[in-house]
Design a protein around this motif. Structure first.
Motif, PDB file in Angstrom:
ATOM      1  N   GLU A   1       0.818  -1.211   0.000  1.00 59.00           N
ATOM      2  CA  GLU A   1       0.000   0.000   0.000  1.00 59.00           C
ATOM      3  C   GLU A   1       0.859   1.272   0.000  1.00 59.00           C
ATOM      4  N   ALA A   2       1.949   1.263   0.746  1.00 57.53           N
ATOM      5  CA  ALA A   2       2.773   2.465   0.868  1.00 57.53           C
ATOM      6  C   ALA A   2       3.595   2.737  -0.388  1.00 57.53           C
ATOM      7  N   SER A   3       4.113   1.670  -0.989  1.00 53.61           N
ATOM      8  CA  SER A   3       5.033   1.842  -2.121  1.00 53.61           C
ATOM      9  C   SER A   3       4.331   1.837  -3.469  1.00 53.61           C
ATOM     10  N   GLU A   4       3.136   1.239  -3.509  1.00 51.81           N
ATOM     11  CA  GLU A   4       2.415   1.029  -4.758  1.00 51.81           C
ATOM     12  C   GLU A   4       3.221   0.177  -5.737  1.00 51.81           C
ATOM     13  N   ASP A   5       4.142  -0.639  -5.178  1.00 51.63           N
ATOM     14  CA  ASP A   5       4.875  -1.604  -5.996  1.00 51.63           C
ATOM     15  C   ASP A   5       3.922  -2.710  -6.430  1.00 51.63           C
ATOM     16  N   SER A   6       4.352  -3.495  -7.391  1.00 55.06           N
ATOM     17  CA  SER A   6       3.523  -4.601  -7.858  1.00 55.06           C
ATOM     18  C   SER A   6       3.472  -5.698  -6.795  1.00 55.06           C
ATOM     19  N   VAL A   7       2.442  -6.518  -6.883  1.00 55.15           N
ATOM     20  CA  VAL A   7       2.302  -7.670  -6.004  1.00 55.15           C
ATOM     21  C   VAL A   7       3.539  -8.562  -6.141  1.00 55.15           C
ATOM     22  N   ASP A   8       3.990  -8.783  -7.366  1.00 60.10           N
ATOM     23  CA  ASP A   8       5.158  -9.635  -7.594  1.00 60.10           C
ATOM     24  C   ASP A   8       6.402  -9.089  -6.902  1.00 60.10           C
ATOM     25  N   HIS A   9       6.571  -7.779  -6.957  1.00 63.11           N
ATOM     26  CA  HIS A   9       7.747  -7.168  -6.309  1.00 63.11           C
ATOM     27  C   HIS A   9       7.679  -7.361  -4.790  1.00 63.11           C
ATOM     28  N   VAL A  10       6.505  -7.152  -4.208  1.00 63.21           N
ATOM     29  CA  VAL A  10       6.364  -7.319  -2.762  1.00 63.21           C
ATOM     30  C   VAL A  10       6.576  -8.780  -2.369  1.00 63.21           C
ATOM     31  N   LEU A  11       6.036  -9.696  -3.140  1.00 64.89           N
ATOM     32  CA  LEU A  11       6.284 -11.117  -2.875  1.00 64.89           C
ATOM     33  C   LEU A  11       7.776 -11.426  -2.905  1.00 64.89           C
ATOM     34  N   ALA A  12       8.469 -10.893  -3.915  1.00 63.61           N
ATOM     35  CA  ALA A  12       9.894 -11.183  -4.101  1.00 63.61           C
ATOM     36  C   ALA A  12      10.779 -10.552  -3.027  1.00 63.61           C
ATOM     37  N   THR A  13      10.364  -9.408  -2.503  1.00 64.67           N
ATOM     38  CA  THR A  13      11.236  -8.698  -1.560  1.00 64.67           C
ATOM     39  C   THR A  13      10.835  -8.827  -0.095  1.00 64.67           C
ATOM     40  N   VAL A  14       9.570  -9.095   0.171  1.00 63.53           N
ATOM     41  CA  VAL A  14       9.124  -9.142   1.566  1.00 63.53           C
ATOM     42  C   VAL A  14       8.771 -10.557   2.012  1.00 63.53           C
ATOM     43  N   ILE A  15       8.049 -11.286   1.185  1.00 59.60           N
ATOM     44  CA  ILE A  15       7.559 -12.612   1.585  1.00 59.60           C
ATOM     45  C   ILE A  15       8.598 -13.712   1.336  1.00 59.60           C
ATOM     46  N   ARG A  16       9.051 -13.835   0.110  1.00 58.98           N
ATOM     47  CA  ARG A  16       9.896 -14.994  -0.254  1.00 58.98           C
ATOM     48  C   ARG A  16      11.215 -15.077   0.501  1.00 58.98           C
ATOM     49  N   PRO A  17      11.928 -13.983   0.722  1.00 55.03           N
ATOM     50  CA  PRO A  17      13.198 -14.124   1.458  1.00 55.03           C
ATOM     51  C   PRO A  17      13.017 -14.683   2.877  1.00 55.03           C
ATOM     52  N   THR A  18      11.899 -14.416   3.485  1.00 55.05           N
ATOM     53  CA  THR A  18      11.659 -14.865   4.854  1.00 55.05           C
ATOM     54  C   THR A  18      11.367 -16.356   4.937  1.00 55.05           C
TER      55      THR A  18
END
Length: 160
Positions: free
Chosen positions: A25-42
């Motif tokens: 919501e804050a960055s307005e990045d794509s869903v794919d970008h958020v998955l790649a940078t926030v979810i998947r590394p964890t």
């Protein structure tokens, strides 16, 4: 001195999804970008929790407008824009679980949402989230939109 217990893996998933929704919501990045940078590394080392985290994030993001309609019906004298972002995102996650995760009992969803709100919100977040979710859950049950399956998830209609 003993340290407090670590949250369960599923709670860690919910907390990370909360952070991902905030980033989305804050960055307005794509869903794919958020998955790649926030979810998947964890969760990259654990496929079960990675799949759960990805699915919960995607369903929460996809159902946010539907969740907002439900939230709006159950907050008196509050405009959605006045609800703390963190509380709103916790509500989105919980409502997505209620609607799209038939294997998660509503009681678990409520308890987890309250704990995440307590950890990430204000002093009043836990009780606010609990109150809204109780009302949403009641509405979903009354409108037959709550579809839960599995042992212990279906309430008996033969109440004595």
């Amino acid at each position: 001195m003993s340290q407090p217990p670590r949250p369960s893996k599923r709670r860690q998933v919910r907390e990370r999804v909360l952070q991902a929704l905030y980033a989305y919501e804050a960055s307005e990045d794509s869903v794919d970008h958020v998955l790649a940078t926030v979810i998947r590394p964890t969760f990259e080392g654990d496929k079960t929790y990675l799949r759960f985290a990805e699915r919960l994030f995607l369903k929460s993001a996809d159902a946010r407008h539907e969740a907002d309609v439900l939230i709006d019906r159950h907050v008196e004298n509050w405009d959605l824009s006045r609800i703390a972002r963190t509380d709103r995102f916790v509500l989105w996650i919980a409502i997505a679980e209620m609607l799209y995760f038939p294997d998660i009992p509503p009681k678990v969803t409520l308890n987890e949402a309250v704990e995440v709100a307590r950890a990430f919100g204000t002093d009043k977040s836990a009780s606010f989230v609990n109150g809204v979710l109780d009302a949403v859950l009641r509405e979903l049950r009354e409108s037959d939109r709550l579809k839960k399956t599995g042992r212990g998830l279906v309430e008996s209609s033969n109440k004595s």
